[in-house]
Design a protein around this motif. Structure first.
Motif, short mmCIF file in Angstrom:
data_model
loop_
_atom_site.label_atom_id
_atom_site.label_comp_id
_atom_site.label_asym_id
_atom_site.label_seq_id
_atom_site.Cartn_x
_atom_site.Cartn_y
_atom_site.Cartn_z
N ARG A 109 6.18 -30.42 23.30
CA ARG A 109 5.69 -29.18 23.44
C ARG A 109 6.64 -28.22 22.37
NH1 ARG A 109 3.14 -26.98 29.06
NH2 ARG A 109 2.05 -29.06 29.52
N ASP A 159 7.75 -26.55 36.89
CA ASP A 159 6.27 -26.03 36.88
C ASP A 159 5.74 -26.10 38.09
OD1 ASP A 159 6.98 -24.67 34.37
OD2 ASP A 159 5.36 -25.74 33.19
N TYR A 192 13.55 -30.67 28.48
CA TYR A 192 12.62 -30.22 27.18
C TYR A 192 11.53 -31.30 26.99
CZ TYR A 192 16.08 -26.39 26.44
OH TYR A 192 16.70 -25.32 26.31
N ASN A 193 10.53 -31.09 27.02
CA ASN A 193 9.23 -31.86 26.86
C ASN A 193 9.16 -31.83 25.15
OD1 ASN A 193 6.92 -32.99 26.48
ND2 ASN A 193 5.74 -31.74 28.03
N SER A 218 9.27 -25.76 30.31
CA SER A 218 7.80 -25.54 29.47
C SER A 218 7.29 -24.32 29.84
CB SER A 218 6.90 -26.71 30.27
OG SER A 218 7.12 -27.95 29.67
#
Lengths: 574, 197
Positions: free
Chosen positions: B159, B53, B155-156, B121
């Motif tokens: 979220r 990001d 992967y967060n 994300s």
């Protein structure tokens, strides 16, 4: 933050395999791996409650506490709370709908802290699913306990770190304060006021001012700017001193932190840390307050020395005025480091007559006598100030300077003759006293602000005649009837006659000098002619009478001054 | 895959890997994973692509041994939106073509291996169809061994929910967890996964 739901829209065309067919045990193992990476109990339960439908057949998954809501659990319905609190193992919950509700405890039973994973499905979980959900719930309890322990340890570590930081700060502050004390203690022995100011400046990196009680600068280090550049009004200064007395600590005033230097009840000065941006730290202010203590000691010491010096000088001056002999004067002068073998004369300064010596007048005389280098020995008397001048100076300038300080500008100087050494000061003092008494009575002329004995003419001759008996006899012969008349009638015909002659036989001048009306003067002169039996304006009579009245004024002045004149015997005046 | 290219032992990555990893904003850090993965790639002298990001901050980049870069662009940070949703929407085939093109380009430049790291994300930010996304993830399992490459998808956990996490686990053979790569027993072969081949 929005968490993405796995069952997103637009997936109707996707055929999901039956969940029951999934390798549930593997799913739990894989999920347990992920749970090792989460950072909060809330995150644990959010992931688990949304993952469980992927592992077993269930519609909803909840997290309940029997009696309260928390960060990651809800409060169970009231009708089920009591039953839930007593559960020790996976159990079915009796709810009022057709679904199958099952509760799985998170971790071992812990009374009021028991929390449950609750599943809602169309039918009871199978034996395998019950086992998997029990394992998952226990795992959640363990992970949450670990996270809470970590959080508690972290909080504890933060508390310890904060305490350590506080302790470190305290030790640092104490070290700085000790260093401040050490440096100021060292400097006071050698550096005096300026040393104290320099040391405080180095310790704080702020400009430092030391002022007397009136606001006059005694020492300054660094650039004192802004509000401290000028002296403030006396009333405001007094108010500041009052505030500082009450505060007993640093007070912020006119862009500076200020503390009093007052070892006892007396205020000796003020020390200030100039700080327009108010950046001074607690340590800086502690240094300022300790500097004030050290300054108090220094100023008290200086004051004590000054007082002792003044006392010694006053005693020496009294010794000189009393007529100490040469050997005594030389001995005292040697102790004081004073040079007695140089010309001396006495100057008497008389100010406004208010029934005693005015303190402001005294300080004005002292300040200007020293400032104009007239003399350092100054003593006070009841009505005047005596200056022992040890060098020739412009006394008119001295008179003008003193007069400027006084509200009505009234100041007269009576000056004795100059003598070659200090042991003749008593003689000069007597002359000055004589001049002072003439200045106030005989000459009656306020327009003569500085009157020298050396300029007295006939008065000087009369005051220094070796055998005054003949002169007094002459005076009594000429004025005897008039003196007797004054004594009997409490009149002042002799003085009237004297002023008449002093004014050059001018009616107006004499009347003004006597503060009487012209007709009164004429009346008195007629009475004088009658008492004396002769006219004062006649040629030879005028000279004799003028001389006789001058003798009378001289003797009267000497008597008024109380001087025991070695050359004119006052006792014989009757 | 070139049989001569060795596995990368330090972190447990193998050439041809398609690995998933998880991080949280309050716990295990994305920055730490990026630094470790990219450092390992640079130490191996390989090409590294990071689809993120945001470009890592200077303090994070300072932890990467950039002096190991063979060439100026050995390590490339590519904005995730530019890589995954260049037209505003996600297309599995377009993304696959784009990735394959990058890898082939790097190999033609002489690099022996390519390390790819993708942060996900952007899925939340762009409301990407998750079915299409996991079909892509499933297909990567068959694509990855075709080239001397290593792929990690991050992967967060703040979220994504548990259901998504389970889908992630179904579509990756191995999991990067607590600093090591381990086999994932919950993996579902691509041909068995809904939407897969």
């Amino acid at each position: 933050m929005t968490a993405v739901k796995g069952s997103a829209a637009g997936a109707d065309d996707l055929e999901l395999p039956p969940r029951a067919a999934l390798p549930g045990a593997n799913a739990v193992f894989a999920l347990s791996l992920i749970l090792t990476q989460v950072s909060s109990p809330h995150q644990v339960m959010r992931l688990v409650t949304t993952a469980v439908p992927s592992v077993v057949q269930t519609k909803r998954v909840l997290v309940w506490h029997p009696s309260r809501a928390g960060e990651y659990y809800e409060r169970a319905p009231e009708n089920i709370g009591g039953a839930l609190a007593g559960l020790m193992a996976p159990s079915r919950l009796e709810m009022d709908d057709c679904s199958s509700w099952w509760a799985f405890p998170l971790g071992p039973p812990s009374g009021d802290n028991s929390i449950f994973l609750v599943t809602v499905g169309p039918k009871p979980p199978s034996e395998e699913e019950t086992f998997l959900l029990s394992v998952l719930a226990q795992l959640c309890g363990t992970v949450i306990a670990k996270l809470e322990l970590i959080a508690a340890e972290r909080a504890s570590s933060q508390r310890v770190a904060a305490l350590n930081a506080q302790l470190e700060s305290t030790v640092s502050t104490l070290t700085k304060i000790m260093e401040t004390h050490r440096r100021l203690n060292e400097i006071v022995a050698t550096g005096g006021e300026m040393g104290i100011a320099m040391t405080l400046h180095r310790l704080t990196a702020l400009p430092v001012l030391i002022q007397d009680v009136h606001g006059n600068v005694r020492a300054c280090v660094g650039e004192a700017i802004g509000g401290q550049s000028g002296k403030e009004a006396p009333a405001r200064r007094r108010e500041l001193i009052r505030r500082l007395r009450v505060a007993h600590r640093a007070v912020y005033h006119r862009q500076a932190w200020m503390v009093l230097a007052n070892p006892r009840a007396d205020v000796l000065g003020v020390i200030a840390l100039v700080d327009p941006a108010r950046t001074a730290s607690e340590t800086d202010l502690a240094a300022l307050e300790y500097a004030a203590t050290v300054l108090s000691v220094e100023l008290a010491h200086l004051q004590s020395i000054a007082e002792a010096e003044l006392r010694s000088q006053r005693d020496f001056a009294e010794e000189l005025l009393a007529g100490a002999d040469e050997s005594a004067v030389k001995a005292s002068a040697h102790v004081l480091g004073y040079d007695p073998q140089r010309p001396h004369r006495v100057v008497i300064a008389a100010g406004p007559s208010r029934g005693g010596l005015d303190e402001q007048f005294f300080h004005s005389v002292v300040r200007h006598a020293r400032g104009l280098d007239v003399g350092s020995l100054v003593v006070a008397r009841t009505d005047y100030v005596v200056i022992i001048a040890d060098r020739e100076a412009d006394l008119a300038k001295l008179q003008a300077a003193i007069a400027t300080d006084l509200p009505n500008h009234t100041c007269r100087l009576a000056v004795g003759s100059s003598y070659p050494d200090a042991w003749h000061v008593a003689a000069s003092y007597r002359e000055a006293q004589f001049v002072a008494s003439l200045a106030s009575s005989a000459l009656s002329n306020p327009a003569v602000p500085v009157l020298y004995f050396d300029s007295l003419g006939v008065y000087r001759m009369l005051s220094s005649v070796a055998d005054p008996a003949g002169i007094e006899a002459f005076m009594n012969q000429q004025l005897g009837p008039l003196i007797e008349y004054d004594r009997q009638h409490h009149a002042s015909l002799v003085l009237t006659l004297a002023r008449y002659f002093q004014s050059g036989c001018n009616y107006d001048g004499a009347a003004t000098a006597l503060s009487v009306h012209r007709s009164t003067l004429k009346y008195r002169l007629k009475r004088i002619r009658d008492v004396l039996g002769r006219d004062p304006n006649d040629g030879s009579a005028r000279l004799d009478l003028h001389l006789a009245t001058t003798v009378w004024l001289t003797l009267d002045s000497l008597r008024c001054s109380g001087t025991t004149n070695q050359r004119l015997d006052l006792d014989r005046l009757g | 895959m070139n049989p001569r290219t060795p596995d990368i032992a330090d972190l447990g990555f193998k050439v041809g890997d398609h690995v998933c990893g998880f991080y949280t904003e309050g716990g295990s850090s994305l920055d730490d994973i990026v630094v470790r993965y990219v450092s390992q790639g640079l130490q191996s002298g390989d090409k590294c692509y990071c689809f993120l990001d945001n470009t890592p901050s200077p303090s994070v980049q300072a932890r990467i041994p950039l002096q190991l870069m063979k060439r100026e662009n050995t390590l490339q940070f590519v904005p995730a939106d530019e890589a995954y949703v260049p037209d505003g929407s996600f297309s599995k085939d377009a993304r696959m073509r784009g990735l394959e093109g990058l890898v082939q380009g790097a190999l033609s430049e002489g690099y022996e291996r390519v390390w790819c790291l993708g942060e996900t994300s952007f899925l939340v930010r762009n409301a990407v169809d998750m079915k299409a996304w996991f079909a892509y993830e499933a297909e990567l399992n068959e694509y990855a061994p075709r080239y001397p490459q290593l792929i990690i998808c991050l992967y967060n956990l703040d979220r994504f929910d548990g259901e998504t996490v389970m889908n992630v686990l179904e579509t990756h053979r191995r999991v990067f967890v607590n600093g090591i790569v381990i086999p994932n027993p919950y993996y579902v072969a691509a041909h068995e996964f809904p939407g897969g081949r």
